[in-house]
Design an enzyme around this catalytic site. Structure first.
Site, PDB file in Angstrom:
ATOM      1  N   CYS A   1       1.747 -10.794  32.488  1.00 24.00           N
ATOM      2  CA  CYS A   1       2.321 -11.873  33.305  1.00 24.00           C
ATOM      3  C   CYS A   1       2.445 -11.504  34.781  1.00 24.00           C
ATOM      4  O   CYS A   1       2.712 -12.380  35.605  1.00 24.00           O
ATOM      5  CB  CYS A   1       3.664 -12.313  32.739  1.00 24.00           C
ATOM      6  SG  CYS A   1       4.978 -11.098  32.873  1.00 24.00           S
TER       7      CYS A   1
ATOM      8  N   ASP B   1       3.799  -6.068  29.511  1.00 28.08           N
ATOM      9  CA  ASP B   1       4.571  -6.555  30.661  1.00 28.08           C
ATOM     10  C   ASP B   1       5.162  -5.332  31.345  1.00 28.08           C
ATOM     11  O   ASP B   1       4.987  -4.196  30.892  1.00 28.08           O
ATOM     12  CB  ASP B   1       5.653  -7.530  30.171  1.00 28.08           C
ATOM     13  CG  ASP B   1       6.377  -8.242  31.301  1.00 28.08           C
ATOM     14  OD1 ASP B   1       5.882  -8.204  32.448  1.00 28.08           O
ATOM     15  OD2 ASP B   1       7.440  -8.832  31.052  1.00 28.08           O
TER      16      ASP B   1
ATOM     17  N   HIS C   1      11.704 -16.327  29.082  1.00 30.68           N
ATOM     18  CA  HIS C   1      10.815 -16.722  30.185  1.00 30.68           C
ATOM     19  C   HIS C   1       9.819 -17.746  29.623  1.00 30.68           C
ATOM     20  O   HIS C   1       8.610 -17.487  29.534  1.00 30.68           O
ATOM     21  CB  HIS C   1      10.097 -15.491  30.732  1.00 30.68           C
ATOM     22  CG  HIS C   1       9.451 -15.705  32.079  1.00 30.68           C
ATOM     23  ND1 HIS C   1       9.548 -16.901  32.776  1.00 30.68           N
ATOM     24  CD2 HIS C   1       8.685 -14.873  32.855  1.00 30.68           C
ATOM     25  CE1 HIS C   1       8.877 -16.795  33.915  1.00 30.68           C
ATOM     26  NE2 HIS C   1       8.351 -15.585  33.984  1.00 30.68           N
TER      27      HIS C   1
ATOM     28  N   ARG D   1      15.834 -19.758  38.498  1.00 29.97           N
ATOM     29  CA  ARG D   1      15.386 -18.411  38.115  1.00 29.97           C
ATOM     30  C   ARG D   1      16.583 -17.503  38.326  1.00 29.97           C
ATOM     31  O   ARG D   1      16.945 -17.184  39.472  1.00 29.97           O
ATOM     32  CB  ARG D   1      14.194 -18.005  38.982  1.00 29.97           C
ATOM     33  CG  ARG D   1      13.555 -16.671  38.632  1.00 29.97           C
ATOM     34  CD  ARG D   1      12.344 -16.444  39.512  1.00 29.97           C
ATOM     35  NE  ARG D   1      11.807 -15.110  39.383  1.00 29.97           N
ATOM     36  CZ  ARG D   1      10.857 -14.752  38.525  1.00 29.97           C
ATOM     37  NH1 ARG D   1      10.347 -15.657  37.704  1.00 29.97           N
ATOM     38  NH2 ARG D   1      10.414 -13.508  38.478  1.00 29.97           N
TER      39      ARG D   1
ATOM     40  N   GLN E   1       6.370 -18.922  31.336  1.00 34.54           N
ATOM     41  CA  GLN E   1       5.277 -17.951  31.276  1.00 34.54           C
ATOM     42  C   GLN E   1       4.469 -18.131  29.995  1.00 34.54           C
ATOM     43  O   GLN E   1       3.234 -18.048  29.995  1.00 34.54           O
ATOM     44  CB  GLN E   1       5.822 -16.522  31.339  1.00 34.54           C
ATOM     45  CG  GLN E   1       4.759 -15.441  31.210  1.00 34.54           C
ATOM     46  CD  GLN E   1       3.747 -15.479  32.340  1.00 34.54           C
ATOM     47  OE1 GLN E   1       4.123 -15.476  33.504  1.00 34.54           O
ATOM     48  NE2 GLN E   1       2.462 -15.523  32.006  1.00 34.54           N
TER      49      GLN E   1
ATOM     50  N   ARG F   1      -0.130 -20.769  35.371  1.00 36.65           N
ATOM     51  CA  ARG F   1       1.299 -20.979  35.633  1.00 36.65           C
ATOM     52  C   ARG F   1       1.488 -22.297  36.390  1.00 36.65           C
ATOM     53  O   ARG F   1       2.470 -23.012  36.190  1.00 36.65           O
ATOM     54  CB  ARG F   1       1.857 -19.805  36.454  1.00 36.65           C
ATOM     55  CG  ARG F   1       2.053 -18.511  35.678  1.00 36.65           C
ATOM     56  CD  ARG F   1       3.175 -18.636  34.655  1.00 36.65           C
ATOM     57  NE  ARG F   1       4.403 -19.078  35.279  1.00 36.65           N
ATOM     58  CZ  ARG F   1       5.273 -18.263  35.884  1.00 36.65           C
ATOM     59  NH1 ARG F   1       5.043 -16.957  35.927  1.00 36.65           N
ATOM     60  NH2 ARG F   1       6.375 -18.741  36.418  1.00 36.65           N
TER      61      ARG F   1
END
Length: 356
Positions: free
Chosen positions: A305, A265, A170, A143, A173, A332
């Site tokens: 998310c 988001d 991402h 990450r 996600q 997730r």
């Protein structure tokens, strides 16, 4: 004697055909079920690199693991004896918890590495880090701030690299988002998803995935906050190839009109804290409310998310029955598990193929 042997042979033949019919029922729905998809030893940096069948296969494995482990209470040590290095330049709740608990639940050993434990490109080059980790573990999830870090790790490593988040994409996600929508609606093809917010990494991953699953996209971003131009260009190509609609606008109501799913988001991502006041001002009118949903389809739902701020979506929507954010967060875990199993093993799902 001959009659007995003939009878026994017929019985065996019928039994074999019966088993074949059961197998056909469970495994012959869709091309993935025929074993045409094999992702073992692949890296997962962006969904741009994955075909429609490959994405569906990952979601199928994810749904299968969820059914067997969560609902049927089975123990599946599919990753026993394996380990994962989890490199986190950016903090996270869902990415860390889903990966760490998911890998352990499958019998493997997760190793969490913060910027205090491992300094990519500082105390040791990324090249050397990739080569060292290739000899110490079986897979890496990173990450990071820069997508180029993932590309360099992938270039030098001999084990799969998973993008846990970068400034450009991402992808893990989006796997959770589409599994959540598949579970809720029963299928994905023909759905319209409306993105209302910043042209960020999550949107980029939507753009690289939606058309491959037959999903239409309508995107509203303020002027100056559009998605990356190269990502848009590829998304337009994919939309044309798969026959889906792709709409760009700066009007949130226009984007929401006739949509099945409203998505937003954070307006201020990590590293953009100094821009907060300007961004909140520029995103005025982009908060998702019941009024926004009033122009969507009657069965509209909401995704985010997380973490969420009230300026992005009000409580009335966020905590309503239309909100799928908490099943989305749980997924997730199941989708990262499905992804890791797909990249590290030859596992074939025991459940029928999901409807897409």
């Amino acid at each position: 004697m001959c009659t007995n042997i003939f009878t026994i042979n017929n019985y065996i033949l019928r039994s074999v055909k019966s088993v074949q019919n059961v197998c056909a029922k469970n495994f012959s729905i869709g091309t993935s079920a025929r074993g045409s998809v094999n992702l073992k030893n692949r890296s997962f940096l962006t969904l741009k690199d994955f075909t429609s069948d490959e994405i569906k296969h990952i979601l199928w494995v994810s749904g299968d693991l969820k059914r067997q482990i969560k609902h049927e209470k089975r123990y599946l040590p599919l990753l026993q004896g394996k380990s994962i290095a989890m490199i986190f330049e950016k903090r996270s709740t869902r990415t860390r918890m889903s990966t760490e608990t998911g890998f352990a639940l499958l019998g493997g050993h997760p190793c969490f590495l913060t910027s205090q434990d491992i300094h990519l490109g500082v105390n040791e080059s990324k090249k050397d880090t990739a080569r060292v980790l290739s000899g110490l573990c079986d897979i890496v999830l990173a990450r990071v701030y820069s997508h180029s870090t993932l590309e360099e790790l992938d270039k030098e490593a001999t084990i799969p690299i998973i993008n846990g988040l970068s400034e450009l994409y991402h992808p893990i996600q989006i796997l959770a988002d589409f599994l959540t929508l598949q579970e809720h609606y029963g299928s994905l093809s023909g759905l319209t998803v409306s993105w209302i917010g910043d042209g960020n990494n999550v949107l980029h991953s939507f753009l690289m995935t939606a058309a491959k699953l037959g999903v239409h996209l309508k995107i509203a971003t303020p002027k100056g906050y559009e998605a990356d131009s190269s990502v848009i260009e590829e998304a337009q190509r994919l939309s044309k190839e798969h026959g889906t609609q792709l709409v760009f606008t700066s009007d949130p109501v226009e984007a929401a009109r006739g949509s099945n799913v409203l998505v937003t988001d954070t307006w201020v991502s990590m590293g953009q804290e100094e821009e907060k006041k300007k961004r909140i001002k520029d995103f005025c009118g982009y908060q998702i409310t019941m009024q926004t949903g009033s122009v969507a389809k009657p069965n509209w739902t909401f995704l985010h998310c997380l973490p969420r701020k009230q300026e992005e979506v009000d409580d009335q929507v966020f905590y309503s029955s239309r909100s799928l954010v908490f099943p989305e967060a749980e997924n997730r875990k199941w989708t990262i598990m499905g992804l890791m199993v797909s990249l590290l093993t030859d596992y074939k799902p025991k459940s029928p193929m999901l409807r897409f």
